[in-house]
Design an enzyme around this catalytic site. Structure first.
Site, mmCIF file in Angstrom:
data_model
loop_
_atom_site.group_PDB
_atom_site.id
_atom_site.type_symbol
_atom_site.label_atom_id
_atom_site.label_comp_id
_atom_site.label_asym_id
_atom_site.label_seq_id
_atom_site.Cartn_x
_atom_site.Cartn_y
_atom_site.Cartn_z
ATOM 1 N N THR A 46 0.822 -1.195 0.000
ATOM 2 C CA THR A 46 0.000 0.000 0.000
ATOM 3 C C THR A 46 0.863 1.255 0.000
ATOM 4 O O THR A 46 1.975 1.243 0.529
ATOM 5 C CB THR A 46 -0.845 -0.088 1.285
ATOM 6 O OG1 THR A 46 -1.707 -1.190 1.128
ATOM 7 C CG2 THR A 46 -1.621 1.156 1.599
ATOM 8 N N ARG A 94 -14.413 -7.535 -0.148
ATOM 9 C CA ARG A 94 -13.670 -7.174 1.078
ATOM 10 C C ARG A 94 -13.171 -5.712 0.995
ATOM 11 O O ARG A 94 -12.696 -5.270 -0.033
ATOM 12 C CB ARG A 94 -12.480 -8.124 1.241
ATOM 13 C CG ARG A 94 -11.646 -7.872 2.500
ATOM 14 C CD ARG A 94 -10.426 -7.038 2.220
ATOM 15 N NE ARG A 94 -9.605 -6.831 3.404
ATOM 16 C CZ ARG A 94 -8.604 -5.962 3.466
ATOM 17 N NH1 ARG A 94 -8.298 -5.233 2.437
ATOM 18 N NH2 ARG A 94 -7.906 -5.814 4.575
ATOM 19 N N VAL A 95 -13.290 -4.991 2.090
ATOM 20 C CA VAL A 95 -12.825 -3.601 2.159
ATOM 21 C C VAL A 95 -11.776 -3.482 3.253
ATOM 22 O O VAL A 95 -11.971 -3.996 4.350
ATOM 23 C CB VAL A 95 -14.004 -2.647 2.489
ATOM 24 C CG1 VAL A 95 -13.526 -1.208 2.530
ATOM 25 C CG2 VAL A 95 -15.134 -2.813 1.486
ATOM 26 N N GLY A 96 -10.679 -2.810 2.947
ATOM 27 C CA GLY A 96 -9.625 -2.600 3.944
ATOM 28 C C GLY A 96 -9.783 -1.277 4.668
ATOM 29 O O GLY A 96 -10.827 -0.617 4.583
ATOM 30 N N ASP A 97 -8.738 -0.880 5.376
ATOM 31 C CA ASP A 97 -8.793 0.341 6.195
ATOM 32 C C ASP A 97 -8.508 1.616 5.402
ATOM 33 O O ASP A 97 -8.922 2.706 5.803
ATOM 34 C CB ASP A 97 -7.768 0.252 7.332
ATOM 35 C CG ASP A 97 -6.354 0.079 6.787
ATOM 36 O OD1 ASP A 97 -6.159 -0.764 5.867
ATOM 37 O OD2 ASP A 97 -5.438 0.776 7.249
ATOM 38 N N THR A 110 -0.657 1.635 6.938
ATOM 39 C CA THR A 110 -0.502 0.455 6.092
ATOM 40 C C THR A 110 -0.392 -0.790 6.962
ATOM 41 O O THR A 110 0.220 -0.745 8.033
ATOM 42 C CB THR A 110 0.729 0.565 5.173
ATOM 43 O OG1 THR A 110 0.877 -0.678 4.480
ATOM 44 C CG2 THR A 110 2.010 0.881 5.928
ATOM 45 N N GLY A 111 -0.996 -1.867 6.513
ATOM 46 C CA GLY A 111 -0.934 -3.106 7.283
ATOM 47 C C GLY A 111 -2.232 -3.863 7.199
ATOM 48 O O GLY A 111 -2.999 -3.703 6.242
ATOM 49 N N GLY A 143 -5.632 -4.397 7.403
ATOM 50 C CA GLY A 143 -6.739 -3.447 7.461
ATOM 51 C C GLY A 143 -7.759 -3.767 8.538
ATOM 52 O O GLY A 143 -8.273 -2.866 9.210
HETATM 53 N N1 ASP Z 1 -4.063 -1.816 4.692
HETATM 54 C C1 ASP Z 1 -4.283 -2.477 3.439
HETATM 55 C C2 ASP Z 1 -5.581 -3.233 3.502
HETATM 56 O O1 ASP Z 1 -5.839 -3.891 4.498
HETATM 57 C C3 ASP Z 1 -3.179 -3.433 3.058
HETATM 58 C C4 ASP Z 1 -1.759 -2.907 3.193
HETATM 59 O O2 ASP Z 1 -1.526 -1.882 3.823
HETATM 60 O O3 ASP Z 1 -0.852 -3.538 2.635
HETATM 61 O O4 ASP Z 1 -6.313 -3.229 2.533
#
Ligand code: ASP
Length: 337
Positions: A208, A236-239, A259-260, A262
């Site tokens: 990300t 699916r929805v991330g953060d 990032t990480g 979500g």
């Molecule tokens: N935060 C992002 C998500 O969960 C993924 C990522 O940061 O690599 O969609």
């Protein structure tokens, strides 16, 4: 109208437009307007990628290009919104990062991208969930922010709106790289939903992207863009597109891009936690971010970049690495992994 009346009108109209600028010193001690910028290209737990010096240099080169162009804009009087857009667009256009071109593939071998931008001065927000064919999801988020009463659009309807606004659209083949096809195959074999940056079997790609800027008018902007998780379920929805989870900005406190994993950032409303810790507990940016990253979040789940209204820049993560570039307290530019 006489000369003094004209000056008065200019002053009255210019003050609200420009806001209050702060001053700092550059590396040779000369006074300059206070501007700050931090960007990231994902956090993760697979330093295997760094064993190959070519990879390391390739990632650093794109991060540096994105940082330099956006920072130059801020120096030349550009706004924090412009700087965030410039940095994220460059990172989305690179196949190296999990955003725009080179995004990870979902369970049906398609892409589905999320992005958001927020302005700290006005609290204007634009976010998009599940765009599939808009070349730069961050531009779609910005267009939603600037043209609609609504904050967020999803899926097909978001792409239709992008077409209506004449944003560049691309076929799946533009986004889909062989590395992502191979990654999906591995994920399917392992029956796993892969955090883009957490599998040791998948050392070749990172995550990300995000940017946070403070401009010389005292205004903060933050943005994040992602393809999400490899082999993720449809829908699916991330953060990243969730305001207060992966993206947030308020001129009263700070701007944040995460990032990480979500799911973890959403359940703890991590960006909002940092903002409210500063607003109501008078926490410093450093301690608010530290608490969120090392006490609230599960370990090995991600990182944060943040810039405060007074120009503090904090980049913190509980994973092994985070791709990042920023301007430090001596106004020196750092590109680190
Ligand atoms: N935060 C992002 C998500 O969960 C993924 C990522 O940061 O690599 O969609």
């Amino acid at each position: 109208m006489n000369y003094y009346a004209k000056i008065l009108i200019l002053v009255v109209f210019l003050i609200p437009v420009t806001g209050t600028s702060q001053v700092t010193k550059n590396s040779s001690g000369k006074a300059m307007p206070l501007i700050k910028l931090a960007i990231h290209g994902g956090a993760g737990n697979k330093p295997e990628i760094l064993k190959n010096p070519k990879n390391r240099e390739a990632y650093k080169a794109v991060l540096k290009e994105a940082f330099d162009k956006a920072y130059h804009q801020l120096k030349a009087g550009g706004t924090s919104e412009e700087a965030v857009m410039t940095a994220i667009t460059i990172l989305e256009d690179s196949v190296l990062f999990n955003a725009g071109r080179g995004s990870v593939l979902n369970a049906e071998a398609d892409i589905s991208m999320d992005a958001a931008i927020m302005l700290g001065e006005t609290k204007d927000v634009g976010s998009v969930i599940g765009t599939k064919r808009t070349k730069n999801p961050i531009k779609l988020a910005q267009t939603i922010m600037n043209h609609l009463y609504h904050n967020t659009l999803t899926g097909k309807d978001a792409d239709e709106f992008a077409k209506l606004k004449k944003l560049t659209m691309k076929p799946l083949s533009y986004f889909k790289t062989q590395e992502r096809v191979d990654q999906l195959e591995r994920a399917k074999k392992q029956n796993q939903v892969l955090l883009d940056h957490s599998s040791p079997q998948d050392p070749d790609k990172f995550g990300t992207v995000g940017a946070v800027a403070l401009d010389q008018y005292g205004h903060i902007a933050a943005g994040t863009s992602t393809g999400g998780l490899a082999n993720k379920m449809m829908g699916r929805v991330g953060d990243s597109p969730i305001i207060g989870a992966g993206t947030f900005a308020d001129d009263k406190t700070c701007g944040i891009s995460a990032t990480g994993k979500g799911e973890e950032f959403i359940r703890h409303t991590i960006a909002a936690q940092i903002h409210y810790d500063m607003l109501y507990n008078q926490a410093s940016l450093k301690s608010a971010v530290k608490k969120a990253v090392h006490e609230t979040l599960e370990s090995n789940t991600g990182g944060i970049i943040a810039v405060s209204k007074t120009g503090d820049v904090v980049l913190d993560f509980n994973t092994k690495i985070m791709f990042r570039a920023y301007v430090d307290e001596k106004n020196q530019i750092q590109v680190e992994i």
